[in-house]
Write a protein that holds these residues in place. Structure first.
Motif, PDB file in Angstrom:
ATOM      1  N   ILE A 196      14.338   1.897  -4.957  1.00  2.16           N
ATOM      2  CA  ILE A 196      15.529   0.939  -4.887  1.00  2.16           C
ATOM      3  C   ILE A 196      15.315   0.274  -4.309  1.00  2.16           C
ATOM      4  CG2 ILE A 196      16.382   2.652  -5.115  1.00  2.16           C
ATOM      5  CD1 ILE A 196      18.366   3.136  -2.726  1.00  2.16           C
ATOM      6  N   THR A 197      14.383  -0.832  -3.347  1.00  3.26           N
ATOM      7  CA  THR A 197      13.726  -2.456  -2.502  1.00  3.26           C
ATOM      8  C   THR A 197      13.685  -3.011  -4.293  1.00  3.26           C
ATOM      9  OG1 THR A 197      13.625  -0.896  -1.095  1.00  3.26           O
ATOM     10  CG2 THR A 197      12.824  -2.830  -1.137  1.00  3.26           C
ATOM     11  N   PRO A 198      13.989  -3.882  -3.977  1.00  2.00           N
ATOM     12  CA  PRO A 198      13.518  -5.205  -5.112  1.00  2.00           C
ATOM     13  C   PRO A 198      11.636  -5.262  -5.291  1.00  2.00           C
ATOM     14  CG  PRO A 198      14.714  -6.649  -3.729  1.00  2.00           C
ATOM     15  CD  PRO A 198      14.947  -5.040  -3.237  1.00  2.00           C
ATOM     16  N   VAL A 199      11.418  -5.204  -5.832  1.00  2.00           N
ATOM     17  CA  VAL A 199       9.923  -4.555  -6.398  1.00  2.00           C
ATOM     18  C   VAL A 199       9.019  -6.646  -5.798  1.00  2.00           C
ATOM     19  CG1 VAL A 199       7.922  -4.441  -8.002  1.00  2.00           C
ATOM     20  CG2 VAL A 199       9.604  -3.330  -8.759  1.00  2.00           C
ATOM     21  N   ASN A 200      10.163  -7.476  -5.946  1.00  2.00           N
ATOM     22  CA  ASN A 200       9.407  -9.148  -5.560  1.00  2.00           C
ATOM     23  C   ASN A 200       9.183  -9.360  -4.606  1.00  2.00           C
ATOM     24  OD1 ASN A 200       8.810 -11.733  -5.700  1.00  2.00           O
ATOM     25  ND2 ASN A 200      10.506 -11.818  -6.957  1.00  2.00           N
TER      26      ASN A 200
ATOM     27  N   TYR B 194       0.793  -1.353   0.134  1.00  2.00           N
ATOM     28  CA  TYR B 194       0.067   0.148  -0.336  1.00  2.00           C
ATOM     29  C   TYR B 194       1.187   1.423  -0.292  1.00  2.00           C
ATOM     30  CZ  TYR B 194      -3.722   2.964   0.696  1.00  2.00           C
ATOM     31  OH  TYR B 194      -4.908   4.118   0.582  1.00  2.00           O
ATOM     32  N   LEU B 195       1.853   1.315   0.619  1.00  2.00           N
ATOM     33  CA  LEU B 195       2.599   2.541   0.579  1.00  2.00           C
ATOM     34  C   LEU B 195       3.809   2.643  -0.147  1.00  2.00           C
ATOM     35  CD1 LEU B 195       4.101   4.374   2.024  1.00  2.00           C
ATOM     36  CD2 LEU B 195       6.352   3.267   2.866  1.00  2.00           C
ATOM     37  N   GLU B 196       4.205   1.340  -1.189  1.00  2.00           N
ATOM     38  CA  GLU B 196       4.301   1.756  -2.524  1.00  2.00           C
ATOM     39  C   GLU B 196       3.456   2.430  -3.484  1.00  2.00           C
ATOM     40  OE1 GLU B 196       4.797  -2.177  -4.427  1.00  2.00           O
ATOM     41  OE2 GLU B 196       6.829  -1.532  -5.502  1.00  2.00           O
ATOM     42  N   PHE B 197       2.260   2.034  -3.148  1.00  2.00           N
ATOM     43  CA  PHE B 197       1.640   2.674  -4.244  1.00  2.00           C
ATOM     44  C   PHE B 197       0.669   3.744  -4.007  1.00  2.00           C
ATOM     45  CE2 PHE B 197      -3.483   3.656  -4.631  1.00  2.00           C
ATOM     46  CZ  PHE B 197      -3.777   3.588  -5.176  1.00  2.00           C
ATOM     47  N   ILE B 198       1.085   4.564  -2.769  1.00  2.00           N
ATOM     48  CA  ILE B 198       0.564   5.678  -2.314  1.00  2.00           C
ATOM     49  C   ILE B 198       2.247   6.389  -2.771  1.00  2.00           C
ATOM     50  CG2 ILE B 198       1.044   7.454  -0.277  1.00  2.00           C
ATOM     51  CD1 ILE B 198      -1.606   5.824  -0.033  1.00  2.00           C
ATOM     52  N   LEU B 199       3.100   6.268  -2.968  1.00  2.00           N
ATOM     53  CA  LEU B 199       4.240   6.535  -3.612  1.00  2.00           C
ATOM     54  C   LEU B 199       4.499   7.299  -4.706  1.00  2.00           C
ATOM     55  CD1 LEU B 199       6.790   4.851  -1.438  1.00  2.00           C
ATOM     56  CD2 LEU B 199       6.740   7.258  -1.108  1.00  2.00           C
ATOM     57  N   LYS B 200       3.712   5.821  -5.519  1.00  2.00           N
ATOM     58  CA  LYS B 200       3.532   6.132  -6.841  1.00  2.00           C
ATOM     59  C   LYS B 200       2.963   6.752  -7.637  1.00  2.00           C
ATOM     60  CE  LYS B 200       5.631   1.900  -8.428  1.00  2.00           C
ATOM     61  NZ  LYS B 200       5.630   0.688  -8.505  1.00  2.00           N
ATOM     62  N   ALA B 201       0.982   6.842  -6.184  1.00  2.00           N
ATOM     63  CA  ALA B 201       0.686   7.816  -6.502  1.00  2.00           C
ATOM     64  C   ALA B 201       0.512   8.949  -7.061  1.00  2.00           C
ATOM     65  CB  ALA B 201      -1.010   7.670  -5.832  1.00  2.00           C
ATOM     66  N   ILE B 202       1.345   9.263  -6.036  1.00  2.00           N
ATOM     67  CA  ILE B 202       2.084  10.910  -5.639  1.00  2.00           C
ATOM     68  C   ILE B 202       2.600  11.034  -6.902  1.00  2.00           C
ATOM     69  CG2 ILE B 202       3.304  12.288  -3.754  1.00  2.00           C
ATOM     70  CD1 ILE B 202       0.140  11.849  -2.812  1.00  2.00           C
TER      71      ILE B 202
ATOM     72  N   LEU C  13      11.827   4.000   4.754  1.00  2.00           N
ATOM     73  CA  LEU C  13      10.308   4.418   4.880  1.00  2.00           C
ATOM     74  C   LEU C  13      10.343   2.436   5.573  1.00  2.00           C
ATOM     75  CD1 LEU C  13       8.833   6.022   2.213  1.00  2.00           C
ATOM     76  CD2 LEU C  13       9.444   6.675   4.165  1.00  2.00           C
ATOM     77  N   ALA C  14       9.792   2.429   6.965  1.00  2.00           N
ATOM     78  CA  ALA C  14       9.398   1.264   7.342  1.00  2.00           C
ATOM     79  C   ALA C  14       8.239   1.403   7.754  1.00  2.00           C
ATOM     80  CB  ALA C  14      10.866   0.572   8.564  1.00  2.00           C
ATOM     81  N   PRO C  15       7.016   0.525   7.451  1.00  4.35           N
ATOM     82  CA  PRO C  15       5.993   0.582   8.035  1.00  4.35           C
ATOM     83  C   PRO C  15       5.923  -0.520   8.811  1.00  4.35           C
ATOM     84  CG  PRO C  15       5.624  -0.337   5.351  1.00  4.35           C
ATOM     85  CD  PRO C  15       7.248  -0.213   5.896  1.00  4.35           C
ATOM     86  N   VAL C  16       6.200  -0.693   9.822  1.00 12.02           N
ATOM     87  CA  VAL C  16       6.291  -1.950  10.881  1.00 12.02           C
ATOM     88  C   VAL C  16       4.711  -2.401  11.184  1.00 12.02           C
ATOM     89  CG1 VAL C  16       7.119  -2.139  12.890  1.00 12.02           C
ATOM     90  CG2 VAL C  16       8.402  -1.092  11.794  1.00 12.02           C
TER      91      VAL C  16
END
Ligand SMILES: *Cc1c(COP(=O)(O)O)cnc(C)c1O
Length: 425
Positions: A355-359, A336-344, A399-402
Motif C-alpha cells: 500500500i506504500t506508493p510505488v513512486n 529489492y525488498l519490493e521485488f522479493i515480495l512480488k517474487a514470493i 517493513l523498514a529495510p533500514v
C-alpha cells in the motif's frame, strides 16, 4: 537494474554496497542464535556499538567531577547539546541556528503549537491528515479545546479517496484553498507512519503560506530517512523523535526546527524557561526573560545529558556517512525488498498488496504490506523465525529495510522465511 531472487545475487549486491561495513557497527538481537532480520528501525532503531562509550563518558564525568562536569567535563554539559546542532542541521537541511534538541516529540509539538497555533474567531482551523499518528490526533484535540474551540469544527482532516490507500497531493492543496482564510495551521506527518507515504512538503508548505497559515511538520518518520530542506522550503517549524531512524535509544530526546524568520519575533507567544534565556546572562538569574535569538530560545530546561549522549553518537555516524549515501542505498534495498515480495507472491500465489506508493519520490525506507487472506499467525511465524516486523490492524505488516544496517541478503532470507510461513500454515 534487473534483480534476482537468489542468495548469490543478494550477496553480490552486498559486496557492492558502500554502507555494508556499517552493519557491524550495530548490535542485533539474536533468535535461534542468529542475528535477526530487523525491519522495525522505523519504530526503534538498533543500538550502535559506539553508543555505550558516549554514555560511559558522561557517567564517568559525573562520578569524577560531579557538579564540576557542567564546565570541566571533556564535553562540558552546559553546552553539550550544541555538539548536535551542526550535524543535525545537515540532516534536516537547516541553518545551525534553526535546530536544537530538547524534550520529546509530542511535547515539542505542543510547545511549538503554543507559538504557531494562535487561533482567532475567524482563523482557527488546523489541517492534518486523516488517521494521523494517535499522539498527534490527541494533541490537536487538546490544543483546539484548550483555546475554546470545538474539535469537530476546528480540525480538518484530509481524507483518502474511496478505495485508495494514500492521500493525493491535489487533495491536500485543494483543501488548503477551500479552508482559506479560516486556516490557522497545517501540521502533517512528513512521512505517514502507517503507509510510508512521503508528502511533498515544499508544495504543501507553500500552499499553506499562500492561505496565510503557518505550516509545521511532524518528522518522526522522516528525520534520518529522507532528504529534508526545511530552511529552503520555508517550513515554519518541525519536530522529530530520535529513536526511530536515528538510533538514539528508547523514548529519547526530540529534535526541533524553527525557521530563522521567527527567531526575533517577540509577538510569538511561547512557554519559557531558563535554558531559553540569553546564554551570557543565564547565571545572573535576572527576572526579565531575554530569549536566545535562535531555536535555542524555545528551550526550557537544562538538557538531559545522559539522553543526549546516545543521540550524539548516532548523529556523528550519520554525519560521517551523509544523507545522500543513505538515500541511495535506501532506494535500492527497498526496491529489492519490493521485488522479493512480488517474487514470493508469484511463487506461492498469495495476494499481498503493497500500500506504500510505488513512486520513489513518494516513498522512503518503508513498505507497508496488506496481507489479504493471511492472519496474525503468519506474523507470529515470522517473529519466531527471526524476522522482526510489526503488525498493524487489520492485517498490515510494516517493513523498514533500514539502509544503515540491513543487508540485501536479509531481504533474500526474509523472502524464504515468508514463503515457508505461508506454505506451513
Ligand atoms: C513515533 C511517532 C510519535 C511519537 O511521539 P512521542 O512523543 O515520541 O512518544 C509521534 N508522532 C508520529 C507521527 C510518530 O510516528
Amino acid at each position: 537494474m534487473t534483480f534476482e531472487n537468489t542468495p548469490e545475487f543478494a550477496k553480490l549486491l552486498d559486496s557492492q554496497d558502500p554502507l555494508y561495513a556499517y552493519r557491524d557497527q550495530f548490535i542485533f538481537p539474536k533468535v535461534n542464535n542468529k542475528k535477526v532480520i530487523y525491519f522495525t528501525g522505523n519504530s526503534l532503531g538498533l543500538q550502535p556499538l559506539r553508543t555505550k562509550k558516549y554514555v560511559d563518558e558522561v557517567m564517568n564525568d559525573w562520578a569524577n567531577l560531579a557538579v564540576e562536569g557542567h564546565f570541566y567535563a571533556e564535553k562540558p554539559w552546559w553546552d553539550y547539546h550544541e555538539r548536535l546542532t551542526n550535524p543535525l542541521s545537515r540532516i534536516v537541511g537547516a541553518k545551525p541556528s534553526e535546530v536544537t534538541v530538547m524534550n520529546t516529540l509530542t511535547v515539542n509539538l505542543h510547545l511549538l503549537m503554543v507559538s504557531f497555533y494562535k487561533p482567532t474567531t475567524k482563523r482557527y482551523k488546523i489541517i492534518c491528515e486523516a488517521k494521523a499518528f494517535p499522539s498527534d490526533q490527541y494533541m490537536f484535540q487538546s490544543q483546539v479545546q484548550f483555546h475554546g474551540y470545538d474539535a469537530s469544527d476546528a480540525i480538518v482532516e484530509i481524507q483518502r479517496r474511496e478505495g485508495e490507500h494514500n492521500i493525493r497531493l491535489e487533495d491536500v492543496l485543494s483543501k488548503i484553498k477551500e479552508v482559506g482564510d479560516e486556516l490557522a495551521l497545517v501540521l502533517i506527518g512528513g512521512v505517514n507512519y502507517y503507509t510510508g507515504q512521503v508528502f511533498d512538503m515544499k508544495a504543501i508548505t507553500e500552499a499553506g503560506h499562500d492561505a496565510g497559515a503557518y505550516v509545521g511538520w511532524d518528522l518522526a518518520h522522516a528525520a534520518g530517512n529522507i532528504k529534508l530542506e526545511l530552511h529552503d522550503w520555508n517550513v515554519d517549524f518541525a519536530a522529530w523523535c530520535s529513536y526511530k531512524y536515528m538510533n538514539s535509544g528508547p523514548g529519547n530526546a526530540s529534535g526541533c526546527f524553527i525557521h530563522e524568520i521567527h527567531h526575533k519575533n517577540k509577538d510569538l507567544p511561547r512557554f519559557t524557561g531558563w535554558w531559553g534565556h540569553n546564554k551570557e546572562r543565564r547565571f545572573k538569574m535576572e527576572q526579565k526573560f531575554d530569549p536566545i535569538p535562535s531555536a535555542e530560545g524555545w528551550q526550557i530546561s537544562n538538557l538531559p545529558i545522559l539522553s543526549l549522549a546516545p543521540y550524539l553518537a548516532s548523529i556523528e555516524m550519520f554525519d560521517e556517512i551523509g544523507m545522500d549515501a543513505i538515500i541511495e542505498k535506501r532506494d535500492k534495498i527497498t526496491s529489492y525488498l519490493e521485488f522479493i515480495l512480488k517474487a514470493i507472491n508469484d511463487e506461492v500465489h498469495t495476494d499481498f498488496e503493497i500500500i506504500t506508493p510505488v513512486n520513489l519520490s513518494e516513498r522512503a525506507s518503508q513498505l507497508s504490506v496488506l496481507l489479504h487472506g493471511e492472519g496474525r499467525s503468519l506474523f507470529d511465524y515470522l517473529m519466531k523465525n527471526g524476522v522482526i516486523t510489526d503488525w498493524r490492524e487489520p492485517n498490515v505488516i510494516r517493513l523498514a529495510p533500514v539502509p544503515l544496517y540491513c543487508s540485501y541478503e536479509d531481504m533474500y532470507n526474509f523472502g524464504q522465511i515468508l514463503k515457508q510461513g505461508i506454505l506451513t500454515k
